[in-house]
Write a protein that holds these residues in place. Sequence first.
Motif, PDB file in Angstrom:
ATOM      1  N   HIS A 120       0.791  -1.232  -0.014  1.00  0.00           N
ATOM      2  CA  HIS A 120      -0.023  -0.080  -0.046  1.00  0.00           C
ATOM      3  C   HIS A 120       0.637   1.306   0.125  1.00  0.00           C
ATOM      4  CE1 HIS A 120      -3.651  -2.209   0.808  1.00  0.00           C
ATOM      5  NE2 HIS A 120      -2.970  -2.972   1.561  1.00  0.00           N
ATOM      6  N   ALA A 121       2.153   1.268   0.336  1.00  0.00           N
ATOM      7  CA  ALA A 121       2.816   2.386   0.487  1.00  0.00           C
ATOM      8  C   ALA A 121       3.844   2.490  -0.517  1.00  0.00           C
ATOM      9  CB  ALA A 121       3.254   2.670   2.009  1.00  0.00           C
ATOM     10  N   PHE A 122       4.782   1.362  -0.756  1.00  0.00           N
ATOM     11  CA  PHE A 122       5.744   1.672  -1.435  1.00  0.00           C
ATOM     12  C   PHE A 122       5.868   2.413  -2.676  1.00  0.00           C
ATOM     13  CE2 PHE A 122       8.825  -1.865   0.169  1.00  0.00           C
ATOM     14  CZ  PHE A 122       8.696  -1.613   1.346  1.00  0.00           C
ATOM     15  N   ALA A 123       4.492   2.201  -3.534  1.00  0.00           N
ATOM     16  CA  ALA A 123       4.486   2.797  -4.930  1.00  0.00           C
ATOM     17  C   ALA A 123       4.441   4.466  -4.754  1.00  0.00           C
ATOM     18  CB  ALA A 123       3.148   2.484  -5.334  1.00  0.00           C
ATOM     19  N   ASN A 124       3.983   5.054  -3.616  1.00  0.00           N
ATOM     20  CA  ASN A 124       4.133   6.510  -3.387  1.00  0.00           C
ATOM     21  C   ASN A 124       5.403   6.983  -3.363  1.00  0.00           C
ATOM     22  OD1 ASN A 124       1.081   6.286  -3.044  1.00  0.00           O
ATOM     23  ND2 ASN A 124       1.189   6.396  -0.634  1.00  0.00           N
ATOM     24  N   HIS A 125       6.384   5.932  -2.968  1.00  0.00           N
ATOM     25  CA  HIS A 125       7.787   6.328  -2.871  1.00  0.00           C
ATOM     26  C   HIS A 125       8.540   6.022  -4.139  1.00  0.00           C
ATOM     27  CE1 HIS A 125       7.715   7.431   1.465  1.00  0.00           C
ATOM     28  NE2 HIS A 125       6.826   6.568   1.429  1.00  0.00           N
ATOM     29  N   GLY A 126       7.658   5.529  -4.916  1.00  0.00           N
ATOM     30  CA  GLY A 126       8.445   5.140  -6.446  1.00  0.00           C
ATOM     31  C   GLY A 126       8.857   3.687  -6.395  1.00  0.00           C
ATOM     32  N   VAL A 127       8.753   2.755  -5.351  1.00  0.00           N
ATOM     33  CA  VAL A 127       9.183   1.585  -5.593  1.00  0.00           C
ATOM     34  C   VAL A 127       8.156   0.719  -5.810  1.00  0.00           C
ATOM     35  CG1 VAL A 127      10.249  -0.064  -3.981  1.00  0.00           C
ATOM     36  CG2 VAL A 127      10.757   2.249  -3.573  1.00  0.00           C
ATOM     37  N   TYR A 155       2.154  -1.553  20.023  1.00  0.00           N
ATOM     38  CA  TYR A 155       2.893  -1.834  18.893  1.00  0.00           C
ATOM     39  C   TYR A 155       2.228  -1.859  17.528  1.00  0.00           C
ATOM     40  CZ  TYR A 155       6.694  -2.048  22.434  1.00  0.00           C
ATOM     41  OH  TYR A 155       7.576  -1.813  23.362  1.00  0.00           O
ATOM     42  N   THR A 156       0.998  -1.184  17.291  1.00  0.00           N
ATOM     43  CA  THR A 156       0.645  -1.197  15.883  1.00  0.00           C
ATOM     44  C   THR A 156       1.103  -0.276  15.087  1.00  0.00           C
ATOM     45  OG1 THR A 156      -0.829   0.273  17.189  1.00  0.00           O
ATOM     46  CG2 THR A 156      -1.732  -2.097  16.859  1.00  0.00           C
ATOM     47  N   ASN A 157       0.554  -0.116  14.088  1.00  0.00           N
ATOM     48  CA  ASN A 157       1.026   1.290  13.219  1.00  0.00           C
ATOM     49  C   ASN A 157      -0.126   2.084  13.072  1.00  0.00           C
ATOM     50  OD1 ASN A 157       3.236   2.522  11.719  1.00  0.00           O
ATOM     51  ND2 ASN A 157       2.015   2.112  10.043  1.00  0.00           N
ATOM     52  N   PRO A 158      -0.062   3.420  13.368  1.00  0.00           N
ATOM     53  CA  PRO A 158       0.893   3.922  14.149  1.00  0.00           C
ATOM     54  C   PRO A 158       0.994   3.332  15.494  1.00  0.00           C
ATOM     55  CG  PRO A 158      -1.026   5.529  14.247  1.00  0.00           C
ATOM     56  CD  PRO A 158      -1.234   4.213  13.144  1.00  0.00           C
ATOM     57  N   ALA A 215       8.508  14.194   5.170  1.00  0.00           N
ATOM     58  CA  ALA A 215       9.481  13.795   4.176  1.00  0.00           C
ATOM     59  C   ALA A 215       9.261  12.427   4.113  1.00  0.00           C
ATOM     60  CB  ALA A 215      11.153  13.825   4.807  1.00  0.00           C
ATOM     61  N   ILE A 216       8.999  11.720   5.058  1.00  0.00           N
ATOM     62  CA  ILE A 216       8.815  10.232   4.929  1.00  0.00           C
ATOM     63  C   ILE A 216       7.365   9.753   4.459  1.00  0.00           C
ATOM     64  CG2 ILE A 216      10.939   9.601   6.299  1.00  0.00           C
ATOM     65  CD1 ILE A 216       8.865   8.356   8.494  1.00  0.00           C
ATOM     66  N   ASP A 217       6.611  10.647   4.538  1.00  0.00           N
ATOM     67  CA  ASP A 217       5.090  10.523   3.841  1.00  0.00           C
ATOM     68  C   ASP A 217       4.601   9.729   5.073  1.00  0.00           C
ATOM     69  OD1 ASP A 217       2.799  10.667   2.591  1.00  0.00           O
ATOM     70  OD2 ASP A 217       3.244   8.995   1.006  1.00  0.00           O
ATOM     71  N   ASN A 218       4.634   9.739   6.308  1.00  0.00           N
ATOM     72  CA  ASN A 218       3.998   9.013   7.409  1.00  0.00           C
ATOM     73  C   ASN A 218       3.723  10.122   8.443  1.00  0.00           C
ATOM     74  OD1 ASN A 218       3.207   7.137   8.968  1.00  0.00           O
ATOM     75  ND2 ASN A 218       4.770   5.809   8.524  1.00  0.00           N
ATOM     76  N   ALA A 219       2.825  10.878   8.360  1.00  0.00           N
ATOM     77  CA  ALA A 219       2.676  11.828   9.236  1.00  0.00           C
ATOM     78  C   ALA A 219       1.340  11.823  10.336  1.00  0.00           C
ATOM     79  CB  ALA A 219       2.709  13.218   8.446  1.00  0.00           C
ATOM     80  N   GLU A 220       0.877  10.553  10.436  1.00  0.00           N
ATOM     81  CA  GLU A 220      -0.169  10.460  11.298  1.00  0.00           C
ATOM     82  C   GLU A 220       0.170  10.458  12.606  1.00  0.00           C
ATOM     83  OE1 GLU A 220      -1.801   6.674  10.498  1.00  0.00           O
ATOM     84  OE2 GLU A 220      -3.769   7.195  10.648  1.00  0.00           O
ATOM     85  N   GLY A 221      -0.728  11.230  13.502  1.00  0.00           N
ATOM     86  CA  GLY A 221      -0.411  11.074  14.991  1.00  0.00           C
ATOM     87  C   GLY A 221      -0.045  12.366  15.630  1.00  0.00           C
ATOM     88  N   LEU A 222       0.179  12.646  16.529  1.00  0.00           N
ATOM     89  CA  LEU A 222       0.351  13.607  17.278  1.00  0.00           C
ATOM     90  C   LEU A 222       1.384  13.288  18.683  1.00  0.00           C
ATOM     91  CD1 LEU A 222      -2.537  14.840  19.503  1.00  0.00           C
ATOM     92  CD2 LEU A 222      -2.373  12.552  18.616  1.00  0.00           C
ATOM     93  N   PRO A 242       4.366   6.477  13.992  1.00  0.00           N
ATOM     94  CA  PRO A 242       5.013   5.281  13.601  1.00  0.00           C
ATOM     95  C   PRO A 242       6.059   4.774  14.609  1.00  0.00           C
ATOM     96  CG  PRO A 242       5.265   6.871  11.865  1.00  0.00           C
ATOM     97  CD  PRO A 242       4.574   7.602  13.115  1.00  0.00           C
ATOM     98  N   ASN A 243       6.681   5.282  15.412  1.00  0.00           N
ATOM     99  CA  ASN A 243       7.889   4.868  16.041  1.00  0.00           C
ATOM    100  C   ASN A 243       7.455   5.607  17.523  1.00  0.00           C
ATOM    101  OD1 ASN A 243       8.375   7.632  15.300  1.00  0.00           O
ATOM    102  ND2 ASN A 243      10.498   7.560  15.083  1.00  0.00           N
TER     103      ASN A 243
END
Length: 493
Positions: free
Chosen positions: A68-75, A356-359, A393-400, A420-421
């Motif tokens: 679901h996410a790699f294609a957004n990064h061109g992979v 330890y889910t994502n996020p 930058a890493i296109d993973n900006a969910e959360g606070l 995420p982390n």
Amino acid sequence: ASGSDENDVVVIGGGPGGYVAAIKAAQLGLKTTCIEKRGTLGGTCLNVGCIPSKALLHSSHMYHEAKHAFANHGVKFSSVEVALPAMMGQKDKAVSNLTQGIDGLFQKNKVTYVKGYGKLVSPSEISVDTTEGENTVVKGKHIIIATGSDVKSLPGVTIDEKKIVSSTGALALSEIPKKLVVIGAGYIGLEMGSVWGRIGSEVTVVEFASEIVPTMDADIRKQFQRSLEKQGMKFKLKTKVVGVDTSGDGVKLTVEPSAGGEQTIIEADVVLVSAGRTPFTSGLNLDKIGVETDKLGRILVNERFSTNVSGVYAIGDVIPGPMLAHKAEEDGVACVEYLTGKVGHVDYDKVPGVVYTNPEVASVGKTEEQVKETGVEYRVGKFPFLANSRAKAIDNAEGLVKIIAEKETDKILGVHIMAPNAGELIHEAAIALQYDASSEDIARVCHAHPTMSEAVKEAAMATYDKPHSHLKSWLLLSSLVFIFVQEFTMTWR
Ligand SMILES: Cc1cc2nc3c(=O)[nH]c(=O)nc-3n(C[C@H](O)[C@H](O)[C@H](O)COP(=O)(O)OP(=O)(O)OC[C@H]3O[C@@H](n4cnc5c(N)ncnc54)[C@H](O)[C@@H]3O)c2cc1C
Ligand SMILES: NC(=O)c1ccc[n+]([C@@H]2O[C@H](COP(=O)([O-])OP(=O)(O)OC[C@H]3O[C@@H](n4cnc5c(N)ncnc54)[C@H](O)[C@@H]3O)[C@@H](O)[C@H]2O)c1
């Protein structure tokens, strides 16, 4: 040393509480034996808990990202598939590596390891039925009970580890269930639900309470639930399971509203029972020795981990407090320090917790609801990852990040992070709480750029003053538009 020589310390249970206590005791020069019935060291955590679940969470996350996410990064891939045996194999390798590592640590530190089931026969003697079918008596001046916990059963729901599984079964399914129903929206339910949901199961979580993870800060919890729902997880809150029928191919669960009402049936291929865990003291002979427990079966101890029976101590999941591996480890160290006349220390109010889910969701200290109950005046500072440059930058900006501090002194009372982390980010907050730091203290620490940690600094600035992000209000505005668009158009599936 044989089990019949007198030891300074005997530990029953080789989990994070027990093995850490045994190693610490040996390092302090005490003659130490650890008794473990499982056949491998590491307890629930290493064998059927923290480690295998995190291995599967990571593998399933990689698959999900690839899909679901790699294609957004061109992979790009032509196809992505799950090879379940390989996924399980990597999990099993991680587990056996770590459990064998503890064998090595026992040898290095000269802890005697007795494999078998221990029963107290007196406050200084343990009868052990060894895994080789023999019986031996192990004597010790000090006995530490570290027997951990087991899955809490639900009336009328019999776990067979096939169709109706505990976390142990859910870590070792041989097929991806089409429909997985999870009972309990706590740590295990959400983590294991995420694993199977990411690799294809339709997951429905039935929760008795009106919210998921009822112990979590409400602000974070609401966003967390939305995030899990976007990933496809379905929730039936304020609902209880009242019957289970396994007679057909799958399972039919009868559920009704928690407060009573009309019953409905939910169908599943596999049902995960994750409605809490209960202290494990079965076969220990606590009654015979006179060790006091509370009505939940937890062994009662004083602040030095001593039970009411002199020379008998208890640590970890078997005593009151958060049922977490790092808390059990801290208990183990502090208990041994106390019994050797040193000063030990564990502050249960400052034990971090991570889902330890994502996020991930991580927290330390009090939730806003808990602070409100104390009547202390407080301030709250929040910072969304949508305004954090690394997250963008890493296109993973969910959360606070949310920080709660005492109004008068600015002392930090609680920190809650969804990211995420988040499980890694939480530790600067844990240090801050441990040393009674203020939000200004965090805000004035130079944080490297660009990092997710800068969101902690910005939230701290928002708590005592203003975030730098007032300079970036365009970013916040664009973030709000982004959230709006995401809420109404995007799903992970
Ligand atoms: C699926 C799952 C995931 C988890 N994930 C996390 C996580 O990510 N992070 C976290 O902090 N916590 C996690 N936990 C919780 C964590 O596993 C426990 O808090 C931790 O293992 C408690 O440590 P303990 O030493 O008290 O008990 P345990 O780890 O349960 O160890 C007790 C040991 O005692 C042995 N034993 C019991 N009775 C006897 C006896 N009479 N004689 C001999 N041996 C005996 C048992 O076989 C067991 O090995 C998870 C739990 C589960 C189930
Ligand atoms: N990441 C971690 O640190 C981690 C991961 C897994 C487990 N653990 C530990 O293991 C322990 C057990 O995990 P868990 O998820 O089983 O328990 P939990 O206490 O985290 O959650 C249990 C959930 O089940 C609900 N519930 C209780 N009875 C119910 C019923 N009859 N029907 C529906 N819902 C019901 C509760 O309201 C609660 O939300 C946790 O307390 C946690 O400390 C930690």
